[in-house]
Design an enzyme around this catalytic site. Structure first.
Site, short mmCIF file in Angstrom:
data_model
loop_
_atom_site.label_atom_id
_atom_site.label_comp_id
_atom_site.label_asym_id
_atom_site.label_seq_id
_atom_site.Cartn_x
_atom_site.Cartn_y
_atom_site.Cartn_z
CD GLN A 83 -23.32 -20.59 4.78
OE1 GLN A 83 -22.81 -19.67 4.89
NE2 GLN A 83 -22.97 -21.53 3.79
CB CYS B 184 -19.19 -22.49 -9.23
SG CYS B 184 -19.40 -21.29 -10.55
N GLY C 268 -21.04 -30.82 9.01
CA GLY C 268 -22.67 -30.30 9.02
C GLY C 268 -23.50 -31.19 8.22
CB THR C 269 -23.62 -33.38 5.54
OG1 THR C 269 -23.38 -32.30 4.80
CG2 THR C 269 -24.36 -34.50 4.78
CG HIS D 227 -15.78 -26.92 5.20
ND1 HIS D 227 -16.25 -26.49 3.81
CD2 HIS D 227 -17.01 -27.69 5.54
CE1 HIS D 227 -17.03 -27.01 3.61
NE2 HIS D 227 -17.83 -27.77 4.38
CB THR E 294 -10.35 -43.69 16.10
OG1 THR E 294 -10.43 -44.90 16.94
CG2 THR E 294 -9.03 -42.95 16.92
CG ASN F 20 -26.97 -22.98 1.76
OD1 ASN F 20 -28.09 -23.21 2.34
ND2 ASN F 20 -26.58 -23.58 0.82
C1 LIG Z 1 -21.91 -26.38 3.92
C2 LIG Z 1 -23.17 -26.46 4.54
C3 LIG Z 1 -23.80 -27.76 5.13
C4 LIG Z 1 -22.88 -28.97 5.02
O1 LIG Z 1 -21.70 -28.78 5.93
P1 LIG Z 1 -20.52 -29.84 5.50
O2 LIG Z 1 -19.60 -29.64 6.67
O3 LIG Z 1 -20.06 -29.41 4.10
O4 LIG Z 1 -20.83 -31.18 5.53
C5 LIG Z 1 -25.05 -27.67 5.77
N1 LIG Z 1 -25.75 -26.84 5.84
C6 LIG Z 1 -25.56 -25.49 5.53
C7 LIG Z 1 -26.60 -24.43 5.61
C8 LIG Z 1 -24.41 -25.26 4.81
O5 LIG Z 1 -23.82 -23.99 4.31
#
Ligand SMILES: *Cc1c(COP(=O)(O)O)cnc(C)c1O
Length: 397
Positions: A188, A334, A80-81, A210, A246, A160
């Site tokens: 989310q 946490c 996500g990042t 994840h 890759t 989140n």
């Molecule tokens: C967890 C999260 C991310 C980051 O995703 P990663 O796969 O951990 O890099 C970005 N945005 C939101 C809203 C998230 O909850």
């Protein structure tokens, strides 16, 4: 459902918004791509072709999860990042001759906010919109913030920390009328509530494996066909020459399978989770005085309960619950090393003390009513004990 590691210890995991365990079906799908079909998808030979076919099947599964009609609009990333970084930097650098103005909100994930801070150093101007007491962005405020120089709006689909779901479809209409690109961080929401790129009217959308029972280190950016965007990672011709390197084949295959299962189970899981969410909220608010629910009372994620406990800090609550086998979050994670209050809760107009005294409980696939029972055995005496020694307490408990 097969038992998870830790279940034998009767541990109660209520931090599914931080990460989810990988589903057994996902491991089963991904495993052969470590052991047998370990080829490089770019290779012409049979090993390569098996891997290529699996990557393309996963692309279709992720496309289906978010209602993308054309699977070529899905680009795999490291999570996500990276997807968030790419959307913002990619649009900014590809469209700087059109303008340098970006609109976002104050409650975005750090992956968005820190990228915006970086872009400010590169000469872009960023408008960080405020939110109301429920964490909601006002679409009219978005409309009023658009200038002739605006090139991008990025507003998360759901937050989140407090779970508030934003009016993205409304913002989508505003963006389209203004001729401005719209990105949403749906990390989310994808797999948890309905997510449909055309209904939302977004040009780009970030997802992560994840957060929906897939592997860590894999995600995707949806990029609508025709969007003018620069690559973030340069190198080989993978991902249609837009994201070099890759491919993480086992990760992609696992993510695809997780997306497929999440899509199939979404309505049922959301209903089940909503019942747990509402029951825990009701029990905490009715049992423990001087507490309040943070985020929107209705327009919130089906699995999110975020509560402020007056006169106490979130961290000792979190640590005490952990000692009793209950895993929850305070602030945005946490582990939060900083004693700083969450930027999200402060944006909702909580005082720093209220923000620091907040706990997030997030439910998931393995959550049951027994988890609520355990929380309600441990939490009230924990709060009472912490308040008894709190210098903030004003003869109330
Ligand atoms: C967890 C999260 C991310 C980051 O995703 P990663 O796969 O951990 O890099 C970005 N945005 C939101 C809203 C998230 O909850």
């Amino acid at each position: 459902m097969k038992a998870l590691k830790g279940e034998d210890l009767k541990r109660v995991y209520l931090d599914y918004a931080a990460t989810t365990p990988v589903r057994p079906e996902v491991i089963e799908a991904a495993l052969p791509f470590f052991t047998e079909d370990w080829g490089n998808p770019s290779s012409i030979h049979a090993f390569g072709q098996a891997a290529r076919a699996a990557v393309e099947e996963a692309r279709g599964q992720v496309a289906a999860l978010i209602g993308a009609k054309n699977k070529e609009e899905i680009y795999f990333t490291s999570g996500g990042t990276e997807a968030d970084n790419w959307a913002l930097k990619g649009i900014a650098f590809a469209n700087r001759e059109r303008g340098n103005h970006i609109i976002t909100s104050r409650i975005e994930h750090h992956a968005i906010l820190e990228t915006c801070h970086y872009l400010e150093k590169q000469g872009f101007t960023v408008m960080y919109l405020p939110v109301d007491q429920y964490g909601m962005v006002d679409p009219d405020a978005v409309k009023n913030a658009v200038t002739p120089k605006t090139i991008l709006i990025s507003i998360m689909h759901a937050n989140n920390e407090v779970g508030t779901i934003q009016p993205i479809a409304e913002i989508g209409k505003i963006a389209r009328n203004a001729g401005v690109y719209l990105h949403t961080d749906a990390v989310q929401t994808a797999g948890h509530i309905p997510v449909e790129v055309n209904a939302l009217g977004v040009d780009m959308l970030s997802v992560s494996g994840h957060k929906l029972y897939g592997p860590k280190g894999i995600g995707a950016l949806y990029i609508r066909q025709g969007v003018k965007i620069e690559p973030l990672i340069h190198g080989g011709a993978q991902e249609n020459s837009m994201r070099a390197g890759t491919e993480n084949v086992p990760g992609i295959v696992g993510f695809g399978r997780a997306a497929e299962l999440a899509a199939a189970e979404q309505p049922g899981e959301a209903a089940r989770s909503t019942a747990l969410r509402d029951e825990l909220t009701r029990q905490i608010l009715s049992t423990i005085k001087n507490t309040r629910l943070n985020g929107h009372p209705e327009k919130r994620l089906p699995n999110n309960v975020n509560i402020s406990f007056d006169f106490v800090e979130g961290e000792p609550i979190c640590l005490n619950l952990d000692l009793a086998g209950i895993c929850v979050a305070t602030g945005s994670a946490c582990s939060s090393e900083s004693a700083e209050a969450s930027h999200v809760l402060l944006a909702l107009d909580l005082t720093p003390a209220q923000a620091r005294g907040s706990i997030r409980f997030t439910f998931g696939k393995w959550s049951t009513p027994a988890d609520i029972k355990k929380v309600m055995e441990i939490l009230p005496p924990t709060i009472a004990r912490l308040r008894a020694i709190s210098p903030l307490v004003k003869n109330t408990r």
